[in-house]
Design an enzyme around this catalytic site. Structure first.
Site, short mmCIF file in Angstrom:
data_model
loop_
_atom_site.label_atom_id
_atom_site.label_comp_id
_atom_site.label_asym_id
_atom_site.label_seq_id
_atom_site.Cartn_x
_atom_site.Cartn_y
_atom_site.Cartn_z
NE ARG A 23 -2.21 -2.00 3.23
CZ ARG A 23 -2.94 -2.38 4.15
NH1 ARG A 23 -3.93 -2.13 4.65
NH2 ARG A 23 -2.15 -3.62 5.00
N GLY A 24 2.13 0.70 0.71
CA GLY A 24 3.02 2.61 0.89
C GLY A 24 3.41 3.45 -0.60
CD GLU A 43 8.93 -1.17 -4.24
OE1 GLU A 43 7.68 -0.97 -3.52
OE2 GLU A 43 9.24 -2.32 -3.93
CG ASP A 44 6.88 2.22 -0.99
OD1 ASP A 44 7.51 1.32 -1.01
OD2 ASP A 44 6.22 1.71 0.48
CG ASP A 73 15.39 -1.20 3.85
OD1 ASP A 73 16.78 -0.59 3.54
OD2 ASP A 73 14.85 -1.98 4.43
N GLY A 115 16.47 -4.47 -0.95
CA GLY A 115 15.76 -5.04 -2.34
C GLY A 115 15.66 -6.45 -2.27
CB THR A 162 10.61 -5.96 -2.10
OG1 THR A 162 10.55 -6.21 -0.04
CG2 THR A 162 9.09 -5.86 -2.21
NE ARG A 189 -0.79 2.25 4.80
CZ ARG A 189 0.92 1.03 4.53
NH1 ARG A 189 1.72 2.32 3.70
NH2 ARG A 189 0.80 0.49 5.42
P1 5GP Z 1 13.40 -4.43 1.02
O1 5GP Z 1 14.15 -4.54 1.75
O2 5GP Z 1 12.50 -5.63 0.62
O3 5GP Z 1 14.14 -3.29 0.03
O4 5GP Z 1 11.96 -3.47 1.71
C1 5GP Z 1 10.65 -4.09 1.50
C2 5GP Z 1 9.67 -3.18 1.98
O5 5GP Z 1 10.23 -2.82 3.15
C3 5GP Z 1 9.03 -2.17 1.16
O6 5GP Z 1 7.92 -2.01 0.69
C4 5GP Z 1 8.87 -0.88 2.84
O7 5GP Z 1 7.29 -1.69 2.71
C5 5GP Z 1 9.43 -1.80 4.01
N1 5GP Z 1 10.74 -0.89 4.09
C6 5GP Z 1 12.05 -0.65 3.74
N2 5GP Z 1 12.01 0.62 4.64
C7 5GP Z 1 11.30 2.06 5.21
C8 5GP Z 1 10.62 2.29 5.87
O8 5GP Z 1 12.34 3.49 6.07
N3 5GP Z 1 10.10 2.95 6.82
C9 5GP Z 1 8.86 2.02 6.20
N4 5GP Z 1 7.51 2.94 6.17
N5 5GP Z 1 8.70 1.09 5.56
C10 5GP Z 1 9.66 0.55 4.90
#
Ligand code: 5GP
Length: 184
Positions: free
Chosen positions: A50-51, A107-108, A111, A113, A115, A174
């Site tokens: 949803r982000g 994407e919002d 982090d 990577g 996902t 949000r």
């Molecule tokens: P990934 O680690 O797989 O790249 O990030 C996966 C998900 O972690 C992001 O799509 C997001 O939903 C959540 N996420 C990562 N860092 C943050 C942050 O600083 N704040 C929030 N609210 N969600 C985060």
């Protein structure tokens, strides 16, 4: 009426990292780039719920050419936030058949990577004509797997951010019109 959420805002427990004006200026720059890059191409913006929804709606309104949108939702097999272990599950799939479409994933935040990598693999397997990524926020120093990102709004430090679509562990914040960092 007693609203603890409002009290927290009033108490300024969230520090602003990116203010609304800076967000909108950058989003309009990204939209201009995207509009040029997809000139005369049929574009499908795919938003990860949803982000990403707040970013998508602002971004699309700055892209003047016709385009389509669709949504998907994913969840991590682990807690999904501080330590995604690399496996994600599709909880809501696209309605659009993306074969032969120019897909731009919106994407919002990226982090670790994990996902993004998994979502890209899934979308690639459906044979789109092209597949690119646009993220509002990039926590590059946290990256554990290499993923190429075509459009980045802002590089941000390794802090847990909320607002502008991003929530905390209770699903709050949000609705903030800016990107903030909760004071601990
Ligand atoms: P990934 O680690 O797989 O790249 O990030 C996966 C998900 O972690 C992001 O799509 C997001 O939903 C959540 N996420 C990562 N860092 C943050 C942050 O600083 N704040 C929030 N609210 N969600 C985060």
């Amino acid at each position: 009426m007693n609203n603890p959420l409002l009290d927290t805002v009033t108490n300024n427990n969230i520090d602003t990292l990116i203010d609304p004006r800076t967000l909108q200026t950058r989003i309009s720059e990204l939209a201009k780039e995207i509009t040029i890059d997809y000139h005369n191409k049929e574009l499908l913006l795919v938003c990860i719920l949803r982000g990403g929804v707040v970013f998508l709606t602002d971004l699309m309104r700055q892209i003047p050419t016709p385009h389509l949108i669709d949504f998907m939702a994913v969840s991590s097999y682990t807690d999904g936030r501080t330590k995604s272990e690399g496996r994600v599950r599709i909880t809501m799939d696209l309605l659009t058949d993306i074969e032969h479409m120019n897909v731009l994933l919106v994407e919002d935040i990226v982090d670790t990577g994990y996902t993004l990598r998994q979502v890209l693999e899934l979308l690639k397997s459906r044979s789109p004509r092209s597949l690119r990524v646009c993220t509002l926020l990039d926590k590059h120093e946290r990256r554990e797997v290499e993923v190429y990102i075509d459009y980045v709004g802002f590089q941000i430090p390794d802090k847990f951010v909320v607002g502008y679509g991003l929530d905390d562990e209770h699903g709050h914040w949000r609705n903030l019109p800016y990107i903030g960092v909760a004071r601990t």
